[in-house]
Design an enzyme around this catalytic site. Structure first.
Site, PDB file in Angstrom:
ATOM      1  N   ASP A 245      56.291  16.604   4.980  1.00  0.00           N
ATOM      2  CA  ASP A 245      57.857  16.634   5.678  1.00  0.00           C
ATOM      3  C   ASP A 245      58.152  17.277   6.339  1.00  0.00           C
ATOM      4  OD1 ASP A 245      60.558  15.510   7.139  1.00  0.00           O
ATOM      5  OD2 ASP A 245      61.294  16.873   5.216  1.00  0.00           O
ATOM      6  N   GLU A 282      54.307  17.217   8.925  1.00  0.00           N
ATOM      7  CA  GLU A 282      54.670  16.728   9.781  1.00  0.00           C
ATOM      8  C   GLU A 282      55.760  18.746  10.290  1.00  0.00           C
ATOM      9  OE1 GLU A 282      60.376  16.712  11.458  1.00  0.00           O
ATOM     10  OE2 GLU A 282      59.233  16.649   9.533  1.00  0.00           O
TER      11      GLU A 282
END
EC number: 3.2.1.141
Length: 577
Positions: A245, A282
């Site tokens: 993330d 990400e």
């Protein structure tokens, strides 16, 4: 007996509390406290007292059966009987990913309940299942990005054995499994790490508070904490890869960046296990160094989410221009992504008011994950609207075609394949009333700045907000959902079955378009994808289509007449040699 270790470099005393008995631990080198003959065995609850305070959960707790504020429970990973010997995941270059949220995929919201839906994913043609974070987070419902016990699968989902059963069941069906992990911050509710040591630093700040300490004093052990966490998910839970993330919020000025260290760690584990493992980032940095090999200055990750592809496609289909969509909306932006990897590869960004990105020269499509929807792009909207709330079924088909015929690794968000109408809202379950109120008020204030009525913003803490986000599986058999589902199945079957899609080079791709007339044609070697985004029918002169057959058309009126393509309003045709 188990040798127990815990890192607490600043503590004067560490005591194991287990079964009503307190046992002092011995301080060793580097701030590690040990207990050579600990009473821990599978299923035993325990905690640590530090200088008289506590008990606190183990920072590396393998199970929190009573939630983030309860005791840790010891887990012996060797007790689980796996049935996936010899399993190998399909290569990422051939992947079709489905992103799912365990809590809202099914009415039960558990790992075991997900197993009952795997056959749907197999029939759809999915190859990889990507789980949103399942690490222990506050309460019983949430997105998982405020996790605090990073080694413990969420208790309300089914704990360690439930997660292992899910991964094992996926492998039996030929599905690889990816896990979303959050290494840039931890949630505040139940976060006891700072009581043990300098896991955080105020030298940097993230949108969620102090940054994780990856390059300051004592950072070696903090880095090891996260590296060991990655190893555990891949080794003990048999995951096939990790999605990391928001790497743009991972601050590390070390000569060897944490991501490079993570890549090296996973490559060693890959050799040790004899299984292919992948790392997907990400990132909104538009920096190809993320996926370039370490030998030429990259971080060595396998792929990254392509935010520019999502933004360009979303803006082209919806016409939205607020926020970061201000940088998109022209078909030229979509064409640039399809041919160069990024729309912003050093170009000026009006939204950021600066030049943004770096050229991705030579980076193949397999290094990018492309989508029309994901949890962020749906759930971060005030009302959690999916593309099905914003687009006609015909334009949903166009969007699906561009995702599934692009040179990038395609990803669908749960329910997208049938145009699910249930929203995916932001929801939390914090036990601290003040924190819950702060989350609610902060979200309402954020969207009030965009003209929303604050009272109309769903309360993240309300159970109703969570319940509204559950998928309605009965929709699949109703119009227009059944037709959309079949469209996705046919597109995925074409992508996985036609050899032309194996060529993911960006350099040969050409894109023609007309913003005024609202049409776009993507030309890949052996593949023509022609899109009419306008409401009226159009005839497009496309010499490249002359020798191609129409393999898929979203509308019965799609046809080829020599080198002319006939496209009804809001339609798409896929042609191949």
């Amino acid at each position: 007996m188990t040798v127990l270790r815990v890192w607490a470099p600043d503590a004067e005393q560490v005591v194991l509390e287990c079964g009503g008995t307190d046992t002092p631990m011995a301080c060793g080198d580097g701030g590690w406290w040990t207990l050579e003959a600990s009473p821990l065995a599978h299923g035993v609850d325990y905690g640590f007292r530090l200088d008289g305070d506590g008990p606190f959960p183990d920072p590396r707790s393998r199970w929190q059966p009573e939630g983030v504020h309860g005791p840790s429970r010891w887990v012996d990973h060797t007790r689980f009987e796996w049935s996936d010997a010899g399993w190998q995941a399909p290569p990422l270059s051939a992947a079709v990913i489905a992103e799912i949220h365990v809590g809202t995929l099914t009415p039960a919201g558990t790992f075991d309940a997900v197993i009952d839906r795997l056959d749907h994913l197999v029939a759809l043609g999915i190859t990889h299942v990507e789980l949103m974070p399942v690490q222990e987070f506050p309460g019983t419902r949430g997105w998982g990005y405020d996790g605090v016990d990073l080694f413990a699968p969420h208790h309300a989902y089914g704990g360690p054995d439930g997660l292992k059963r899910l991964v094992d069941a996926c492998h039996r069906r030929g599905l690889a499994v990816l896990l979303d992990v959050v290494y840039n911050h931890l949630g505040p509710d139940g976060n006891y790490l700072a009581r043990f040591g300098p896991y955080f630093t105020d030298a940097y700040h993230t949108p969620w508070g102090d940054a994780v300490n990856l390059d300051r004093a004592h950072s070696d052990e903090v880095r090891r904490f996260f590296l060991d966490n990655a190893r555990m998910w891949l080794r003990d839970y048999h995951f096939d890869g990790l999605r990391i993330d928001a790497i743009h919020a991972i601050v590390d000025t070390s000569a060897t960046h944490f991501l490079e260290a993570l890549s090296a760690e996973v490559r060693r584990l890959e050799a040790e296990l004899g299984r292919h493992l992948v790392l997907i980032a990400e990132s909104d940095l538009n920096d190809p160094r993320t996926v370039r090999p370490v030998a030429i200055g990259g971080h060595g990750l396998d792929a990254q989410w392509n935010e520019d592809f999502h933004h360009a496609l979303h803006a082209a289909l919806t016409g939205e221009s607020g926020g970061y969509y201000a940088d998109f909306g022209r078909l030229a932006d979509l064409a640039r992504v399809l041919t160069r990897g990024f729309a912003y590869d050093g170009a000026y960004s009006r939204y950021r008011r600066r030049n943004h990105g770096r050229a991705a020269t030579g980076v193949p499509g397999r290094r990018f994950v492309g989508c029309l929807q994901n949890h962020d792009q749906v759930g971060n909207r005030a009302a959690g609207e999916r593309s099905s709330h914003l687009l006609s079924p015909e334009l949903l088909k166009v969007g699906a075609a561009l995702v599934l015929t692009s040179p990038f690794v395609p990803m669908l968000f749960q329910g997208e394949e049938w145009g699910a109408t249930t929203p995916f809202l932001y929801f939390t379950d914090h036990s601290d009333p003040e924190l819950g109120a702060a989350v609610r008020d902060g979200r309402r204030k954020e969207f009030a700045a965009f003209g929303w009525d604050p009272e109309g913003i769903p309360d993240p803490q309300a159970r109703e907000t969570f319940e509204r986000s559950r998928l309605d599986w009965d929709e699949r058999s109703r119009a227009p959902h059944a037709e959309l589902l079949e469209w996705h199945r046919r597109l995925i079957a074409l992508r996985r079955g036609h050899p032309a899609f194996a060529d993911d080079r960006l350099e040969p791709i050409r894109v023609h378009f007309d913003d005024g007339r609202r049409w776009l044609v993507m030309l890949r070697p052996g593949i023509v994808v022609a899109c009419n985004l306008a409401g009226d029918a159009q005839r497009l002169d496309c010499p490249e289509a002359a020798g191609c057959g129409v393999l898929l058309g979203s509308n019965p009126g799609v046809a080829r007449e020599g080198s002319t393509l006939v496209l009804p309003g809001e339609s798409v045709a896929v042609l191949c040699d």
